[in-house]
Design a protein around this motif. Structure first.
Motif, short mmCIF file in Angstrom:
data_model
loop_
_atom_site.label_atom_id
_atom_site.label_comp_id
_atom_site.label_asym_id
_atom_site.label_seq_id
_atom_site.Cartn_x
_atom_site.Cartn_y
_atom_site.Cartn_z
N UNK A 4 -14.09 -7.00 12.94
CA UNK A 4 -13.17 -7.71 12.22
C UNK A 4 -13.17 -7.66 10.95
N UNK A 5 -12.33 -7.26 10.07
CA UNK A 5 -12.49 -7.17 8.84
C UNK A 5 -11.32 -8.09 7.93
N UNK A 6 -11.79 -8.90 7.04
CA UNK A 6 -11.08 -9.77 6.30
C UNK A 6 -10.70 -9.02 5.01
N UNK A 7 -9.57 -9.36 4.27
CA UNK A 7 -9.36 -9.11 2.90
C UNK A 7 -8.49 -9.92 2.14
N UNK A 8 -8.37 -9.94 0.85
CA UNK A 8 -7.57 -10.98 0.16
C UNK A 8 -8.04 -12.08 -0.33
N UNK A 16 -1.11 -22.17 -6.91
CA UNK A 16 -1.03 -20.58 -6.83
C UNK A 16 -1.26 -20.47 -5.10
N UNK A 17 -0.97 -19.12 -4.88
CA UNK A 17 -1.16 -18.40 -3.52
C UNK A 17 -1.89 -17.42 -3.48
N UNK A 18 -2.31 -17.08 -2.23
CA UNK A 18 -3.19 -16.06 -1.73
C UNK A 18 -2.71 -15.70 -0.38
N UNK A 19 -2.83 -14.34 0.13
CA UNK A 19 -2.72 -13.84 1.43
C UNK A 19 -3.84 -13.14 2.07
N UNK A 20 -4.30 -13.89 2.95
CA UNK A 20 -5.29 -13.26 3.53
C UNK A 20 -4.92 -12.16 4.78
N UNK A 71 0.96 -12.40 12.34
CA UNK A 71 0.58 -11.07 12.64
C UNK A 71 0.90 -10.70 14.23
N UNK A 72 0.14 -9.91 14.60
CA UNK A 72 0.58 -8.93 15.90
C UNK A 72 -0.66 -8.85 16.76
N UNK A 73 -0.69 -9.77 17.88
CA UNK A 73 -1.90 -9.76 18.82
C UNK A 73 -2.15 -8.56 19.63
N UNK A 74 -1.17 -7.77 19.80
CA UNK A 74 -1.09 -6.51 20.19
C UNK A 74 -1.98 -5.44 19.50
N UNK A 75 -1.55 -5.54 18.19
CA UNK A 75 -1.87 -4.73 17.23
C UNK A 75 -3.35 -5.12 16.55
N UNK A 76 -3.61 -6.42 16.87
CA UNK A 76 -4.76 -7.16 16.37
C UNK A 76 -4.97 -7.09 14.91
N UNK A 77 -3.65 -7.55 14.59
CA UNK A 77 -3.67 -7.89 13.07
C UNK A 77 -3.19 -9.29 12.71
N UNK A 78 -3.74 -10.11 11.68
CA UNK A 78 -3.63 -11.45 11.29
C UNK A 78 -3.47 -11.54 10.04
N UNK A 79 -2.41 -12.44 9.60
CA UNK A 79 -2.29 -12.71 8.21
C UNK A 79 -2.47 -14.30 8.00
#
Length: 119
Positions: A4-8, A16-20, A71-79
């Motif tokens: 699992x790789x996080x960024x942001x 303010x705002x951030x998107x992980x 995100x998309x669990x099928x693609x294994x991505x999350x924000x």
């Protein structure tokens, strides 16, 4: 093996705002949900928001109305979209993924990304 790789993460002023982002790679077939945890200095790691194939399933009271998980669990991505950030949101944010049972899967963790909110 799953990675699992996080960024942001980063430094932002209060309000303010951030998107992980989190992306899983490797043998991810057993993963059925993903979520975000955070750990502030000297505190325990707490669940912030959770995502399944059916959509978001949980938000901590402290972030309701300010944070959005997608995100998309099928693609294994999350924000994690974080708006109206407060100094108390300062923490290391971790991506976590797991499957429906301990027999079929195991918990996976990212390395964490630091979010610092200045007052």
């Amino acid at each position: 093996q799953v990675q699992l790789v996080e960024s942001g993460g980063g430094l932002v002023q209060a309000g303010g705002s951030l998107r992980l982002s989190c992306a899983a790679s490797g043998d991810t077939s057993c993963i059925s949900y993903m979520d975000w945890y955070r750990q502030a200095p000297g505190k325990e790691r707490d669940l912030v928001a959770a995502l399944t194939s059916g959509g978001p399933t949980y938000f901590a009271d402290s972030v309701k109305g300010r944070f959005t998980v997608s995100g998309d669990i099928a693609k294994k991505t999350m924000y994690l979209q974080m708006d109206s950030l407060k100094p108390e949101d300062t923490a290391v944010y971790y991506c976590h993924a797991d499957g429906p049972s301990a027999r079929d899967c195991r918990p996976y963790w990212g390395q964490g990304t630091l979010v610092t909110v200045s007052s």
